[in-house]
Design a protein around this motif. Structure first.
Motif, PDB file in Angstrom:
ATOM      1  N   ARG A  73       0.866  -1.173   0.000  1.00 53.71           N
ATOM      2  CA  ARG A  73       0.000   0.000   0.000  1.00 53.71           C
ATOM      3  C   ARG A  73       0.899   1.218   0.000  1.00 53.71           C
ATOM      4  NH1 ARG A  73      -5.249  -1.206   0.004  1.00 53.71           N
ATOM      5  NH2 ARG A  73      -5.823  -3.146   0.991  1.00 53.71           N
ATOM      6  N   LEU A  74       0.611   2.122  -0.912  1.00 51.72           N
ATOM      7  CA  LEU A  74       1.385   3.344  -1.028  1.00 51.72           C
ATOM      8  C   LEU A  74       0.501   4.554  -0.801  1.00 51.72           C
ATOM      9  CD1 LEU A  74       2.569   1.408  -3.715  1.00 51.72           C
ATOM     10  CD2 LEU A  74       4.355   2.986  -3.081  1.00 51.72           C
ATOM     11  N   ASP A  75       1.087   5.589  -0.218  1.00 50.22           N
ATOM     12  CA  ASP A  75       0.427   6.886  -0.086  1.00 50.22           C
ATOM     13  C   ASP A  75       1.063   7.795  -1.128  1.00 50.22           C
ATOM     14  OD1 ASP A  75      -1.231   6.215   2.059  1.00 50.22           O
ATOM     15  OD2 ASP A  75       0.344   6.666   3.514  1.00 50.22           O
ATOM     16  N   ILE A  76       0.219   8.414  -1.943  1.00 48.83           N
ATOM     17  CA  ILE A  76       0.711   9.307  -2.990  1.00 48.83           C
ATOM     18  C   ILE A  76       0.090  10.675  -2.786  1.00 48.83           C
ATOM     19  CG2 ILE A  76       0.900   9.684  -5.474  1.00 48.83           C
ATOM     20  CD1 ILE A  76       0.500   6.620  -5.784  1.00 48.83           C
ATOM     21  N   GLN A  77       0.940  11.675  -2.633  1.00 48.26           N
ATOM     22  CA  GLN A  77       0.487  13.054  -2.454  1.00 48.26           C
ATOM     23  C   GLN A  77       0.352  13.718  -3.814  1.00 48.26           C
ATOM     24  OE1 GLN A  77      -0.282  14.196   0.641  1.00 48.26           O
ATOM     25  NE2 GLN A  77       0.195  12.106   1.240  1.00 48.26           N
ATOM     26  N   GLY A  78      -0.615  14.573  -3.937  1.00 55.15           N
ATOM     27  CA  GLY A  78      -0.825  15.296  -5.182  1.00 55.15           C
ATOM     28  C   GLY A  78      -2.290  15.609  -5.359  1.00 55.15           C
ATOM     29  N   GLU A  79      -2.587  16.247  -6.455  1.00 59.46           N
ATOM     30  CA  GLU A  79      -3.970  16.591  -6.755  1.00 59.46           C
ATOM     31  C   GLU A  79      -4.738  15.310  -7.071  1.00 59.46           C
ATOM     32  OE1 GLU A  79      -6.427  18.945 -10.181  1.00 59.46           O
ATOM     33  OE2 GLU A  79      -4.342  19.464  -9.865  1.00 59.46           O
ATOM     34  N   PRO A  80      -5.723  14.952  -6.258  1.00 60.26           N
ATOM     35  CA  PRO A  80      -6.424  13.676  -6.436  1.00 60.26           C
ATOM     36  C   PRO A  80      -7.033  13.481  -7.828  1.00 60.26           C
ATOM     37  CG  PRO A  80      -6.995  14.626  -4.328  1.00 60.26           C
ATOM     38  CD  PRO A  80      -6.189  15.664  -5.062  1.00 60.26           C
ATOM     39  N   ALA A  81      -7.607  14.516  -8.386  1.00 63.99           N
ATOM     40  CA  ALA A  81      -8.235  14.374  -9.704  1.00 63.99           C
ATOM     41  C   ALA A  81      -7.200  14.047 -10.777  1.00 63.99           C
ATOM     42  CB  ALA A  81      -8.996  15.644 -10.068  1.00 63.99           C
TER      43      ALA A  81
END
Length: 95
Positions: A73-81
């Motif tokens: 499982r990874l967490d990715i930051q950024g604009e969700p759309a």
């Protein structure tokens, strides 16, 4: 964004294969990596592939769980759309 990934190490090439459904009914992004699962090499290769594919910085991707497992499982930051759109394109192209 949280992303569930199933990694196959020691593959012939680094590639995102698409979405697979696990035995438990959950969906995972299937990723093949050339790197061996030794000393975190496969985890590093996975993060490099995802940052390149999604167009995010290395600091925006963290391994939340599964450091020694094929299921991660990874967490990715950024604009969700934007991230969702990039993943949609990847999955659609692999279908």
């Amino acid at each position: 964004m949280k992303l569930a990934v199933r990694v196959t190490p020691r593959a012939g090439r680094d590639a995102i294969e698409g979405v697979v459904r696990g035995d438990d009914g959950r969906n995972w992004l299937s990723v093949k990596l050339c790197a061996a699962p030794t000393d975190g090499a496969a985890n590093d290769a996975l993060i490099r592939l995802l940052t390149k594919t999604l167009g995010v910085a290395r600091r925006d991707v963290t391994l939340a769980s599964g450091a020694t497992s094929r299921l991660k499982r990874l967490d990715i930051q950024g604009e969700p759309a934007r991230l969702a759109a990039a993943l949609e394109i990847i999955v659609r192209d692999k279908a």
